[in-house]
Design a protein around this motif. Structure first.
Motif, PDB file in Angstrom:
ATOM      1  N   ASP A   1     -52.456 -27.551  45.391  1.00 31.27           N
ATOM      2  CA  ASP A   1     -51.741 -26.807  46.429  1.00 31.27           C
ATOM      3  C   ASP A   1     -52.707 -25.998  47.285  1.00 31.27           C
ATOM      4  OD1 ASP A   1     -48.804 -25.639  47.126  1.00 31.27           O
ATOM      5  OD2 ASP A   1     -50.351 -24.080  47.253  1.00 31.27           O
ATOM      6  N   VAL A   2     -52.527 -26.067  48.588  1.00 34.36           N
ATOM      7  CA  VAL A   2     -53.457 -25.384  49.494  1.00 34.36           C
ATOM      8  C   VAL A   2     -53.488 -23.890  49.232  1.00 34.36           C
ATOM      9  CG1 VAL A   2     -54.221 -25.225  51.860  1.00 34.36           C
ATOM     10  CG2 VAL A   2     -52.653 -27.020  51.196  1.00 34.36           C
ATOM     11  N   THR A   3     -52.335 -23.304  49.069  1.00 27.80           N
ATOM     12  CA  THR A   3     -52.299 -21.854  48.861  1.00 27.80           C
ATOM     13  C   THR A   3     -53.081 -21.479  47.611  1.00 27.80           C
ATOM     14  OG1 THR A   3     -50.115 -21.832  49.874  1.00 27.80           O
ATOM     15  CG2 THR A   3     -50.789 -19.867  48.688  1.00 27.80           C
ATOM     16  N   ARG A   4     -52.881 -22.248  46.559  1.00 28.67           N
ATOM     17  CA  ARG A   4     -53.613 -21.920  45.330  1.00 28.67           C
ATOM     18  C   ARG A   4     -55.106 -22.128  45.510  1.00 28.67           C
ATOM     19  NH1 ARG A   4     -48.935 -24.192  42.632  1.00 28.67           N
ATOM     20  NH2 ARG A   4     -49.930 -26.220  42.411  1.00 28.67           N
ATOM     21  N   LEU A   5     -55.477 -23.170  46.222  1.00 30.34           N
ATOM     22  CA  LEU A   5     -56.904 -23.382  46.492  1.00 30.34           C
ATOM     23  C   LEU A   5     -57.490 -22.197  47.236  1.00 30.34           C
ATOM     24  CD1 LEU A   5     -57.421 -27.115  47.518  1.00 30.34           C
ATOM     25  CD2 LEU A   5     -57.852 -25.995  45.347  1.00 30.34           C
ATOM     26  N   ARG A   6     -56.744 -21.723  48.218  1.00 27.41           N
ATOM     27  CA  ARG A   6     -57.251 -20.595  49.005  1.00 27.41           C
ATOM     28  C   ARG A   6     -57.355 -19.342  48.143  1.00 27.41           C
ATOM     29  NH1 ARG A   6     -53.659 -20.262  54.268  1.00 27.41           N
ATOM     30  NH2 ARG A   6     -55.304 -18.865  55.006  1.00 27.41           N
ATOM     31  N   ILE A   7     -56.383 -19.156  47.270  1.00 25.81           N
ATOM     32  CA  ILE A   7     -56.442 -18.006  46.368  1.00 25.81           C
ATOM     33  C   ILE A   7     -57.677 -18.095  45.476  1.00 25.81           C
ATOM     34  CG2 ILE A   7     -55.349 -17.009  44.323  1.00 25.81           C
ATOM     35  CD1 ILE A   7     -52.632 -17.532  45.627  1.00 25.81           C
ATOM     36  N   LEU A   8     -57.893 -19.253  44.900  1.00 25.61           N
ATOM     37  CA  LEU A   8     -59.039 -19.412  44.007  1.00 25.61           C
ATOM     38  C   LEU A   8     -60.338 -19.235  44.770  1.00 25.61           C
ATOM     39  CD1 LEU A   8     -57.768 -22.362  41.810  1.00 25.61           C
ATOM     40  CD2 LEU A   8     -58.023 -19.960  41.172  1.00 25.61           C
TER      41      LEU A   8
ATOM     42  N   CYS B   1     -67.127 -27.113  41.829  1.00 25.21           N
ATOM     43  CA  CYS B   1     -66.911 -28.218  42.768  1.00 25.21           C
ATOM     44  C   CYS B   1     -66.095 -27.736  43.962  1.00 25.21           C
ATOM     45  CB  CYS B   1     -66.210 -29.362  42.048  1.00 25.21           C
ATOM     46  SG  CYS B   1     -66.078 -30.868  43.004  1.00 25.21           S
ATOM     47  N   LEU B   2     -65.073 -26.956  43.676  1.00 31.10           N
ATOM     48  CA  LEU B   2     -64.245 -26.419  44.759  1.00 31.10           C
ATOM     49  C   LEU B   2     -65.075 -25.536  45.682  1.00 31.10           C
ATOM     50  CD1 LEU B   2     -61.637 -25.693  46.229  1.00 31.10           C
ATOM     51  CD2 LEU B   2     -61.256 -23.912  44.516  1.00 31.10           C
ATOM     52  N   GLN B   3     -65.896 -24.703  45.093  1.00 32.74           N
ATOM     53  CA  GLN B   3     -66.734 -23.812  45.888  1.00 32.74           C
ATOM     54  C   GLN B   3     -67.632 -24.611  46.820  1.00 32.74           C
ATOM     55  OE1 GLN B   3     -68.983 -21.011  43.504  1.00 32.74           O
ATOM     56  NE2 GLN B   3     -68.726 -19.465  45.099  1.00 32.74           N
ATOM     57  N   ASP B   4     -68.147 -25.684  46.279  1.00 36.89           N
ATOM     58  CA  ASP B   4     -68.983 -26.581  47.060  1.00 36.89           C
ATOM     59  C   ASP B   4     -68.209 -27.165  48.244  1.00 36.89           C
ATOM     60  OD1 ASP B   4     -71.634 -26.932  46.054  1.00 36.89           O
ATOM     61  OD2 ASP B   4     -71.346 -29.064  46.533  1.00 36.89           O
ATOM     62  N   CYS B   5     -67.047 -27.731  47.945  1.00 35.28           N
ATOM     63  CA  CYS B   5     -66.251 -28.367  48.988  1.00 35.28           C
ATOM     64  C   CYS B   5     -65.750 -27.340  49.999  1.00 35.28           C
ATOM     65  CB  CYS B   5     -65.054 -29.095  48.376  1.00 35.28           C
ATOM     66  SG  CYS B   5     -65.500 -30.485  47.320  1.00 35.28           S
ATOM     67  N   ALA B   6     -65.407 -26.144  49.505  1.00 32.89           N
ATOM     68  CA  ALA B   6     -64.838 -25.120  50.373  1.00 32.89           C
ATOM     69  C   ALA B   6     -65.841 -24.649  51.416  1.00 32.89           C
ATOM     70  CB  ALA B   6     -64.349 -23.943  49.539  1.00 32.89           C
ATOM     71  N   ALA B   7     -67.099 -24.734  51.067  1.00 34.06           N
ATOM     72  CA  ALA B   7     -68.132 -24.241  51.976  1.00 34.06           C
ATOM     73  C   ALA B   7     -68.080 -24.939  53.326  1.00 34.06           C
ATOM     74  CB  ALA B   7     -69.503 -24.419  51.329  1.00 34.06           C
ATOM     75  N   GLU B   8     -67.459 -26.115  53.363  1.00 38.09           N
ATOM     76  CA  GLU B   8     -67.438 -26.889  54.600  1.00 38.09           C
ATOM     77  C   GLU B   8     -66.102 -26.854  55.318  1.00 38.09           C
ATOM     78  OE1 GLU B   8     -68.616 -30.822  53.802  1.00 38.09           O
ATOM     79  OE2 GLU B   8     -70.748 -30.296  53.718  1.00 38.09           O
ATOM     80  N   HIS B   9     -65.076 -26.394  54.628  1.00 41.52           N
ATOM     81  CA  HIS B   9     -63.745 -26.454  55.221  1.00 41.52           C
ATOM     82  C   HIS B   9     -63.463 -25.206  56.043  1.00 41.52           C
ATOM     83  CE1 HIS B   9     -61.676 -30.052  54.055  1.00 41.52           C
ATOM     84  NE2 HIS B   9     -62.313 -30.015  52.908  1.00 41.52           N
ATOM     85  N   PRO B  10     -63.045 -25.402  57.282  1.00 40.63           N
ATOM     86  CA  PRO B  10     -62.791 -24.276  58.181  1.00 40.63           C
ATOM     87  C   PRO B  10     -61.829 -23.248  57.600  1.00 40.63           C
ATOM     88  CG  PRO B  10     -62.243 -26.386  59.224  1.00 40.63           C
ATOM     89  CD  PRO B  10     -62.842 -26.686  57.911  1.00 40.63           C
ATOM     90  N   VAL B  11     -60.760 -23.720  56.974  1.00 42.36           N
ATOM     91  CA  VAL B  11     -59.775 -22.774  56.447  1.00 42.36           C
ATOM     92  C   VAL B  11     -60.396 -21.846  55.411  1.00 42.36           C
ATOM     93  CG1 VAL B  11     -57.617 -22.540  55.183  1.00 42.36           C
ATOM     94  CG2 VAL B  11     -57.855 -24.339  56.885  1.00 42.36           C
ATOM     95  N   PHE B  12     -61.142 -22.433  54.494  1.00 40.88           N
ATOM     96  CA  PHE B  12     -61.756 -21.621  53.451  1.00 40.88           C
ATOM     97  C   PHE B  12     -62.795 -20.663  54.036  1.00 40.88           C
ATOM     98  CE2 PHE B  12     -60.583 -25.434  50.839  1.00 40.88           C
ATOM     99  CZ  PHE B  12     -59.586 -24.809  50.144  1.00 40.88           C
ATOM    100  N   ARG B  13     -63.535 -21.159  54.977  1.00 41.39           N
ATOM    101  CA  ARG B  13     -64.567 -20.309  55.591  1.00 41.39           C
ATOM    102  C   ARG B  13     -63.924 -19.135  56.322  1.00 41.39           C
ATOM    103  NH1 ARG B  13     -69.739 -23.137  56.785  1.00 41.39           N
ATOM    104  NH2 ARG B  13     -69.933 -21.479  58.320  1.00 41.39           N
TER     105      ARG B  13
END
Lengths: 126, 126
Positions: free
Chosen positions: A12-19, A83-95
């Motif tokens: 879930d996107v929301t949970r990913l963003r929370i994490l 792994c998530l931290q790695d992937c998140a580094a590139e995603h605009p939403v997470f950044r």
DNA sequence: TTTCTATATTCCTCAAGCGGAATATTGTAA
DNA sequence: TTACAATATTCCGCTTGAGGAATATAGAAA
């Protein structure tokens, strides 16, 4: 096979963003609300989901609830968070979330009301 | 946010086992049937699921279908597959699948019927 | 052509999770 | 106490995916 539980939690996107936010450190609910800009019930329910499955730990501090990643994480959880931290580094939403978070609260204070409350009262003062 | 699609795909044990097997190399459907020991429809549907989302590629070889991981994998997929491979190394189910697979077919032949068919006819001969 | 083998698809039922509105809870402050 | 602020929970409708039985397809073989 608790790997499945981990992947279900990451679905879930929301949970990913929370994490992703929690990877920086403990936060209180108002941080999530301010950064994610989603309805309160939505955030609260996803936090409950994560908590029920042991993916986050919660502590009450007066009126506020402080959420954090669990201190001792099983290998698989640790691996997937990395792994998530790695992937998140590139995603605009997470950044963007990270940026908002940095602007909002450099660090969570050790005690007292959370940063959101303090900035709110500061806003009220000026 | 295609990360979500990846995690959704990893949410199912059968799919995880399929991917774990494919990490060793291309396989035909009979391999999955022989190793996973699940009903044909179940395996076929999960393969269709993976295929529809681009997580595996399929090629027909006569009567047999050969499945493989896609040649060019986006960064996030690659990262998560690596993570899965890591986690799988410790899980009994995945390890057992790998063992069965090694016993079944050292490598997929470049052409002709798949190993399952050959072992089947070999069994019939003896 | 007919038949067989390997694999895919359709149809069905069931359970789980999401999102939102309304409401409840818990702690603090007046 | 009463009132308020922060957060959680319940109820509801909706969608999605899983699993299985039966059936369809596509290629090879006879």
């Amino acid at each position: 096979m608790d790997l499945i539980a981990i992947y279900e939690c990451l679905c879930d996107v929301t949970r990913l963003r929370i994490l992703n936010m929690l990877l920086r450190g403990p936060l209180c609910v108002c941080h999530f609300q301010a950064v994610l800009r989603e309805p309160q019930v939505k955030i609260s329910k996803h936090l409950a989901y994560l908590r029920a499955r042991g993916f986050v730990a919660a502590t009450r501090r007066g009126n506020w609830m402080v959420y954090a990643l669990p201190p001792h994480r099983p290998r698989e959880l640790a691996a997937n968070l990395a792994c998530l931290q790695d992937c998140a580094a590139e995603h605009p939403v997470f950044r963007r979330d990270r940026l908002r978070l940095d602007r909002l609260a450099p660090v969570l204070p050790k005690a007292g009301p959370c940063a959101c409350a303090r900035t709110a009262s500061r806003r009220a003062q000026t």
